[in-house]
Design a protein around this motif. Structure first.
Motif, PDB file in Angstrom:
ATOM      1  N   ALA A   1      19.312 -15.972   1.679  1.00  0.00           N
ATOM      2  CA  ALA A   1      20.148 -15.066   2.162  1.00  0.00           C
ATOM      3  C   ALA A   1      19.630 -13.680   2.157  1.00  0.00           C
ATOM      4  CB  ALA A   1      21.564 -14.932   1.221  1.00  0.00           C
ATOM      5  N   HIS A   2      19.931 -12.610   2.994  1.00  0.00           N
ATOM      6  CA  HIS A   2      19.523 -11.248   3.334  1.00  0.00           C
ATOM      7  C   HIS A   2      19.957 -10.553   1.979  1.00  0.00           C
ATOM      8  CE1 HIS A   2      17.843 -11.974   7.122  1.00  0.00           C
ATOM      9  NE2 HIS A   2      19.119 -12.567   7.453  1.00  0.00           N
ATOM     10  N   VAL A   3      19.250  -9.646   1.195  1.00  0.00           N
ATOM     11  CA  VAL A   3      19.864  -8.727   0.595  1.00  0.00           C
ATOM     12  C   VAL A   3      20.685  -7.639   1.138  1.00  0.00           C
ATOM     13  CG1 VAL A   3      19.188  -6.819  -1.036  1.00  0.00           C
ATOM     14  CG2 VAL A   3      17.692  -8.666  -0.997  1.00  0.00           C
ATOM     15  N   LEU A   4      21.903  -7.527   0.584  1.00  0.00           N
ATOM     16  CA  LEU A   4      22.974  -6.620   1.184  1.00  0.00           C
ATOM     17  C   LEU A   4      23.168  -5.609   0.144  1.00  0.00           C
ATOM     18  CD1 LEU A   4      24.841  -6.011   3.552  1.00  0.00           C
ATOM     19  CD2 LEU A   4      26.568  -7.172   2.232  1.00  0.00           C
ATOM     20  N   THR A   5      22.818  -4.414   0.370  1.00  0.00           N
ATOM     21  CA  THR A   5      23.246  -3.197  -0.748  1.00  0.00           C
ATOM     22  C   THR A   5      23.975  -1.864   0.307  1.00  0.00           C
ATOM     23  OG1 THR A   5      20.967  -2.107   0.102  1.00  0.00           O
ATOM     24  CG2 THR A   5      20.989  -3.694  -1.716  1.00  0.00           C
ATOM     25  N   SER A   6      24.182  -2.260   1.547  1.00  0.00           N
ATOM     26  CA  SER A   6      24.795  -1.132   2.122  1.00  0.00           C
ATOM     27  C   SER A   6      25.191  -1.933   3.675  1.00  0.00           C
ATOM     28  CB  SER A   6      24.385  -0.007   2.355  1.00  0.00           C
ATOM     29  OG  SER A   6      23.109  -0.013   3.295  1.00  0.00           O
ATOM     30  N   ALA A   7      26.246  -1.213   4.244  1.00  0.00           N
ATOM     31  CA  ALA A   7      26.597  -1.537   5.618  1.00  0.00           C
ATOM     32  C   ALA A   7      25.396  -1.703   6.365  1.00  0.00           C
ATOM     33  CB  ALA A   7      27.742  -0.518   6.304  1.00  0.00           C
ATOM     34  N   ALA A   8      24.363  -0.639   6.342  1.00  0.00           N
ATOM     35  CA  ALA A   8      23.221  -0.315   7.249  1.00  0.00           C
ATOM     36  C   ALA A   8      22.541  -1.757   7.124  1.00  0.00           C
ATOM     37  CB  ALA A   8      22.506   0.497   6.653  1.00  0.00           C
ATOM     38  N   ASP A   9      22.380  -2.510   6.032  1.00  0.00           N
ATOM     39  CA  ASP A   9      21.701  -3.847   6.053  1.00  0.00           C
ATOM     40  C   ASP A   9      22.187  -4.635   6.949  1.00  0.00           C
ATOM     41  OD1 ASP A   9      19.992  -2.615   4.134  1.00  0.00           O
ATOM     42  OD2 ASP A   9      21.350  -3.487   2.408  1.00  0.00           O
ATOM     43  N   LEU A  10      23.578  -4.904   6.921  1.00  0.00           N
ATOM     44  CA  LEU A  10      24.363  -5.919   7.875  1.00  0.00           C
ATOM     45  C   LEU A  10      24.122  -5.309   9.379  1.00  0.00           C
ATOM     46  CD1 LEU A  10      26.365  -8.056   7.573  1.00  0.00           C
ATOM     47  CD2 LEU A  10      28.305  -6.361   7.817  1.00  0.00           C
ATOM     48  N   ALA A  11      24.389  -4.013   9.684  1.00  0.00           N
ATOM     49  CA  ALA A  11      24.159  -3.554  11.002  1.00  0.00           C
ATOM     50  C   ALA A  11      22.794  -4.017  11.518  1.00  0.00           C
ATOM     51  CB  ALA A  11      24.410  -2.188  11.130  1.00  0.00           C
ATOM     52  N   TYR A  12      21.838  -3.668  10.585  1.00  0.00           N
ATOM     53  CA  TYR A  12      20.333  -3.704  10.967  1.00  0.00           C
ATOM     54  C   TYR A  12      20.117  -5.057  11.335  1.00  0.00           C
ATOM     55  CZ  TYR A  12      15.238  -3.650  10.913  1.00  0.00           C
ATOM     56  OH  TYR A  12      14.149  -3.908  11.134  1.00  0.00           O
ATOM     57  N   ILE A  13      20.495  -6.015  10.408  1.00  0.00           N
ATOM     58  CA  ILE A  13      19.943  -7.360  10.744  1.00  0.00           C
ATOM     59  C   ILE A  13      20.826  -8.160  11.872  1.00  0.00           C
ATOM     60  CG2 ILE A  13      20.058  -9.894   9.637  1.00  0.00           C
ATOM     61  CD1 ILE A  13      17.775  -8.173   8.455  1.00  0.00           C
TER      62      ILE A  13
END
Length: 366
Positions: free
Chosen positions: A277-289
């Motif tokens: 799994a990708h590390v998710l610490t903010s909405a930006a992580d989701l949008a970027y990946i």
């Protein structure tokens, strides 16, 4: 699908231990569920994986009788049906070998050309998990994703209530028929969920409520979405099963990290540690990946003439002012920030209306 085709498809779905993968194989071989029931036993037995017992079941009238009764329920309660070969069947689920041959829904579901994510996790969500979940959905609301979950206690209902609050479409995937709701305490949310999305299930009104149904339901949660997010999870749990299924479907999985000593962070930490799994610490992580971009300036919320930027954001803003259109990686390199942090800062700046994204992961000031 006319009523006759629907009855035969329901009858096929009613056969025990047949499974959706085998059912699809039969439909592709003979053209339709109706043709299967009218086919000779000798022809059916030639299909790999069928066997004499299943062939015998196909000629048992009990399944057609049961299908006729279920059709009455469907028509009486205006249930929508979704056949795996039809246009109204969810596109992403069509690519899952074990996706249901037939699903049922209620509400106002529209998945056409939508960003779709699943949000899952423990039923014993912590205050930290609640806060993170609500903030995440608030931040990604500008991108108008559909929020999928299981309508259970904890993370599920938190995510779906946050979706409604932010005027996002949300869908609850149920582990039972549409004649009931579990947990009963969530009945009070049904109307607003149906108005802002609805419910999916592949269970009949006559199916007994069984906890094993939840595991079967999880494949729909994972299959509908381009990404599954695990907010909190103990070392074992249904959310991790959903993540495993999503991985098997070659979908992205995100997990929110936590302290090693926190019971409901162990599952997420293990997913990250195993690089599942990708590390998710903010909405930006989701949008970027996921390579999501804000398509229109007018979607940016709370856009102001004079924007207040944090110190790190101001550094990026001044760099882009001088350089003009610049790629994400170049911005990160020149401003001495890790790429993931730069992506997070840039998303926050987009939401403030200070910058805008361009094709090719370029950014420029507004």
């Amino acid at each position: 699908m006319d009523s006759q085709d629907l009855i035969y498809t329901l009858a096929l779905q009613h056969i025990p231990n047949l499974g959706d993968t085998t059912a699809k194989k039969l439909i592709r071989q003979f053209g339709s569920a109706k043709n299967i029931f009218q086919e000779k036993k000798s022809a059916l037995q030639k299909i790999d994986g069928i066997g004499k017992i299943r062939v015998q079941e196909l000629h048992d009238s009990i399944h057609l009788k049961a299908a006729e009764q279920e059709l009455k329920f469907i028509e009486q309660h205006k249930i929508q049906t979704h056949y795996f070969k039809h246009e109204n069947y969810p596109e992403k689920l069509k690519h899952c070998l074990d996706g249901p041959i037939l699903m049922f829904s209620k509400g106002n579901i529209d998945l056409h050309k939508k960003r779709i994510i699943s949000v899952v996790g423990t039923r014993q969500i912590t205050s930290h998990g609640t806060s993170f979940c609500e903030k995440l959905i608030e931040e990604i609301a500008v991108l108008e994703p559909v929020i999928i979950s299981g309508y259970a206690y904890g993370v599920d209902i938190t995510a779906q209530k946050a979706a409604v609050k932010n005027e996002l479409q949300t869908i609850g995937c149920l582990a039972h028929g549409l004649n009931q709701i579990y947990p009963r305490s969530h009945k009070k949310y049904m109307k607003e969920i149906e108005e802002n999305g609805g419910f999916f299930t592949d269970f009949w009104s006559t199916d007994n409520f069984d906890r094993n149904n939840f595991l079967k339901r999880n494949r729909i949660i994972a299959g509908l979405s381009e990404a599954t997010i695990v907010i909190e999870s103990a070392e074992k749990g249904g959310a991790l099963v959903t993540a495993d299924i999503a991985i098997s479907y070659d979908r992205e999985v995100f997990a929110v990290p936590g302290r090693p000593t926190d019971k409901f962070s162990i599952g997420c930490n293990n997913l990250i540690k195993a690089q599942r799994a990708h590390v998710l610490t903010s909405a930006a992580d989701l949008a970027y990946i996921l390579n999501w971009e804000i398509e229109k300036e007018q979607k940016i919320v709370q856009k102001q003439l004079f924007v207040e930027l944090e110190e790190d954001e101001q550094k990026l803003y001044e760099f882009l002012q001088i350089q003009g259109k610049t790629e994400l990686d170049i911005v990160a390199l020149n401003c001495n920030f890790p790429t993931f942090k730069t992506a997070s800062l840039l998303l926050n700046m987009e939401l403030k209306g200070a910058i805008r994204p361009l094709p090719g992961k370029l950014f420029e000031v507004i």
